[in-house]
Design an enzyme around this catalytic site. Sequence first.
Site, PDB file in Angstrom:
ATOM      1  N   GLN A 158      17.985  -4.390 -19.771  1.00 34.05           N
ATOM      2  CA  GLN A 158      16.857  -4.958 -20.493  1.00 34.05           C
ATOM      3  C   GLN A 158      16.084  -4.154 -21.240  1.00 34.05           C
ATOM      4  O   GLN A 158      16.147  -2.922 -21.187  1.00 34.05           O
ATOM      5  CB  GLN A 158      16.019  -5.887 -19.233  1.00 34.05           C
ATOM      6  CG  GLN A 158      15.191  -4.686 -18.392  1.00 34.05           C
ATOM      7  CD  GLN A 158      14.787  -5.142 -17.049  1.00 34.05           C
ATOM      8  OE1 GLN A 158      14.882  -6.399 -16.929  1.00 34.05           O
ATOM      9  NE2 GLN A 158      14.847  -4.485 -15.955  1.00 34.05           N
ATOM     10  N   TYR A 187      -2.888 -10.969  -9.043  1.00 31.85           N
ATOM     11  CA  TYR A 187      -1.590 -11.247  -8.624  1.00 31.85           C
ATOM     12  C   TYR A 187      -0.872 -10.517  -7.201  1.00 31.85           C
ATOM     13  O   TYR A 187      -0.369 -11.191  -6.548  1.00 31.85           O
ATOM     14  CB  TYR A 187      -0.739 -11.063  -9.921  1.00 31.85           C
ATOM     15  CG  TYR A 187       0.807 -11.160  -9.745  1.00 31.85           C
ATOM     16  CD1 TYR A 187       1.650 -12.107  -9.558  1.00 31.85           C
ATOM     17  CD2 TYR A 187       1.550  -9.706  -9.461  1.00 31.85           C
ATOM     18  CE1 TYR A 187       2.917 -12.238  -9.268  1.00 31.85           C
ATOM     19  CE2 TYR A 187       2.839  -9.773  -9.028  1.00 31.85           C
ATOM     20  CZ  TYR A 187       3.335 -10.948  -9.180  1.00 31.85           C
ATOM     21  OH  TYR A 187       5.005 -11.037  -8.615  1.00 31.85           O
ATOM     22  N   ASP A 214       7.275  -2.215 -11.036  1.00 29.76           N
ATOM     23  CA  ASP A 214       6.080  -1.462 -11.407  1.00 29.76           C
ATOM     24  C   ASP A 214       5.350  -0.668 -10.322  1.00 29.76           C
ATOM     25  O   ASP A 214       4.345  -0.123 -10.658  1.00 29.76           O
ATOM     26  CB  ASP A 214       5.071  -2.638 -11.966  1.00 29.76           C
ATOM     27  CG  ASP A 214       4.978  -3.808 -11.008  1.00 29.76           C
ATOM     28  OD1 ASP A 214       4.280  -3.538 -10.051  1.00 29.76           O
ATOM     29  OD2 ASP A 214       5.486  -5.083 -11.388  1.00 29.76           O
ATOM     30  N   GLU A 233      15.069  -2.286  -6.250  1.00 26.96           N
ATOM     31  CA  GLU A 233      15.039  -2.329  -7.639  1.00 26.96           C
ATOM     32  C   GLU A 233      16.334  -2.159  -8.465  1.00 26.96           C
ATOM     33  O   GLU A 233      16.765  -0.839  -8.327  1.00 26.96           O
ATOM     34  CB  GLU A 233      13.747  -1.531  -8.469  1.00 26.96           C
ATOM     35  CG  GLU A 233      13.440  -1.318  -9.825  1.00 26.96           C
ATOM     36  CD  GLU A 233      13.317  -2.703 -10.495  1.00 26.96           C
ATOM     37  OE1 GLU A 233      14.211  -2.998 -11.402  1.00 26.96           O
ATOM     38  OE2 GLU A 233      12.615  -3.323  -9.977  1.00 26.96           O
ATOM     39  N   ASP A 268      21.566  -3.492  -6.860  1.00 27.97           N
ATOM     40  CA  ASP A 268      21.155  -5.257  -6.779  1.00 27.97           C
ATOM     41  C   ASP A 268      20.833  -5.553  -5.520  1.00 27.97           C
ATOM     42  O   ASP A 268      21.437  -5.650  -4.424  1.00 27.97           O
ATOM     43  CB  ASP A 268      22.751  -5.916  -7.230  1.00 27.97           C
ATOM     44  CG  ASP A 268      22.756  -7.136  -7.145  1.00 27.97           C
ATOM     45  OD1 ASP A 268      21.490  -7.836  -7.091  1.00 27.97           O
ATOM     46  OD2 ASP A 268      23.789  -7.735  -7.304  1.00 27.97           O
ATOM     47  N   CYS A 269      19.671  -6.433  -5.540  1.00 21.66           N
ATOM     48  CA  CYS A 269      19.046  -6.754  -4.247  1.00 21.66           C
ATOM     49  C   CYS A 269      19.589  -7.587  -3.465  1.00 21.66           C
ATOM     50  O   CYS A 269      19.776  -7.954  -2.301  1.00 21.66           O
ATOM     51  CB  CYS A 269      17.589  -7.429  -4.530  1.00 21.66           C
ATOM     52  SG  CYS A 269      17.766  -9.145  -5.403  1.00 21.66           S
ATOM     53  N   ASP A 289       9.720 -10.093  -5.715  1.00 22.98           N
ATOM     54  CA  ASP A 289       8.871  -9.735  -7.023  1.00 22.98           C
ATOM     55  C   ASP A 289       9.727  -9.521  -8.093  1.00 22.98           C
ATOM     56  O   ASP A 289       9.712  -8.924  -9.102  1.00 22.98           O
ATOM     57  CB  ASP A 289       8.051  -8.468  -6.817  1.00 22.98           C
ATOM     58  CG  ASP A 289       6.768  -8.326  -7.736  1.00 22.98           C
ATOM     59  OD1 ASP A 289       6.394  -9.209  -8.424  1.00 22.98           O
ATOM     60  OD2 ASP A 289       6.769  -7.057  -8.076  1.00 22.98           O
ATOM     61  N   GLU A 365      -2.399 -17.529 -18.188  1.00 24.70           N
ATOM     62  CA  GLU A 365      -2.006 -18.737 -17.614  1.00 24.70           C
ATOM     63  C   GLU A 365      -2.214 -18.819 -15.920  1.00 24.70           C
ATOM     64  O   GLU A 365      -2.510 -17.667 -15.380  1.00 24.70           O
ATOM     65  CB  GLU A 365      -0.334 -18.938 -17.565  1.00 24.70           C
ATOM     66  CG  GLU A 365       0.014 -19.277 -19.257  1.00 24.70           C
ATOM     67  CD  GLU A 365       1.348 -19.748 -19.320  1.00 24.70           C
ATOM     68  OE1 GLU A 365       1.700 -20.636 -18.845  1.00 24.70           O
ATOM     69  OE2 GLU A 365       2.327 -18.698 -19.602  1.00 24.70           O
TER      70      GLU A 365
END
Length: 385
Positions: A158, A187, A214, A233, A268-269, A289, A365
């Site tokens: 990404q 959050y 993060d 992750e 990959d989870c 998450d 939001e």
Amino acid sequence: MPANTIMLGFRLKADVLKQKGSFDTLKKIGEMSLEKLAADPTVIKIGADKLVIFVGQSGSHATMRVYSHGLVTFDLQHFGTGKEFEWSGGQYEYINTHIQELEKKIKEFLKDWLLESQCLLAPIRRGQPVWTYNLTSDERLTEPDYDKVVFEKNSKWQNIRIMHSREFGNVLLLDNEIMLGESDIIYTQTLLGLADPKREDFTDKEVLILGGGDGGILHELLKEDPKFVTMVEIDEEVIKACRTHMRSICGDCLDSFEGPNYKIIIADCLEVLKGSLKKGKTYDFVINDLTEFPVDKDNAGFDYDFESTSLVTDLSLKVLAPGGKFLARGDCFGAMAYTARFEGDLLKLGAQFKRWEIHVPSFNETYYIYEVWKPLIQNGLDPCV
């Protein structure tokens, strides 16, 4: 300098355009906006409508579309030179009083012809070094106050970007979607059930984090004396970026991939969830998450559909220890289709849930957070309710 597009709209009385000379009168809007024209306006007929193109001597230009039912749109593009609109203050600060003055001048010119004025009193800026626009979950335009790109890299998975905001601090974006800002501790605390009133106890618990690159979830969890935390992750580049540029979020927990009571796995989870299920490994908490749409499956080559979270949810519930909980991020208030699908998945899987609504500052939001569990009946009661 960026190009600034000023968007004005005027709704006229229905019979105005039937009057002789009305179109020639409307053309004067372009002349009064650009002051001196470089050439005669270009007029293009489009059915019963007309499109007019104006070019000013300063290089600015404008388009006016006159619709036969009475709507007139007038879009002025200005590159920051010439005297008809001036810059002042900071590099990107636009004085919108000039736009207000232009709107007022046109309204006074139209006088009794005018029913309503609908004008955007801030320009849309294109070509600036920092692209500041985002879409809300229901596709409304927002303009955060980003003033610089702190970090950007295209990983295998990404685009990773960290923007600086005067209001929100550094903000992590993945594929241009806001993930978390330094302002967004609400959050993390709500997802973990640590906000006041505290609803979760992680003391001596086994925890699995899905995503969380993060480092915010891991950092807050380690303060709660868990027995062990495993974080999975998929994109190591997110971790590298955040441990450098988001330290107020992650502290030092991303400096090492392994500590006394935690381990970070780059994988990959779904494969980790499947492996845990196969081994009979269970967790007291599984914390989702992940982004709503974690990676582009066409680029990543996975054989499952990332547009549904049901597989992640299904496997997460299966690896919970008795009485365990699945804590998950949902989506924003406006993403009604996603929310209906996610909650529908939970019900199909026989799970029960509670939903919290919080305002996340950098998202601008209201966001949904979920606490999910499989009913565990003891003496006719579910202890999780």
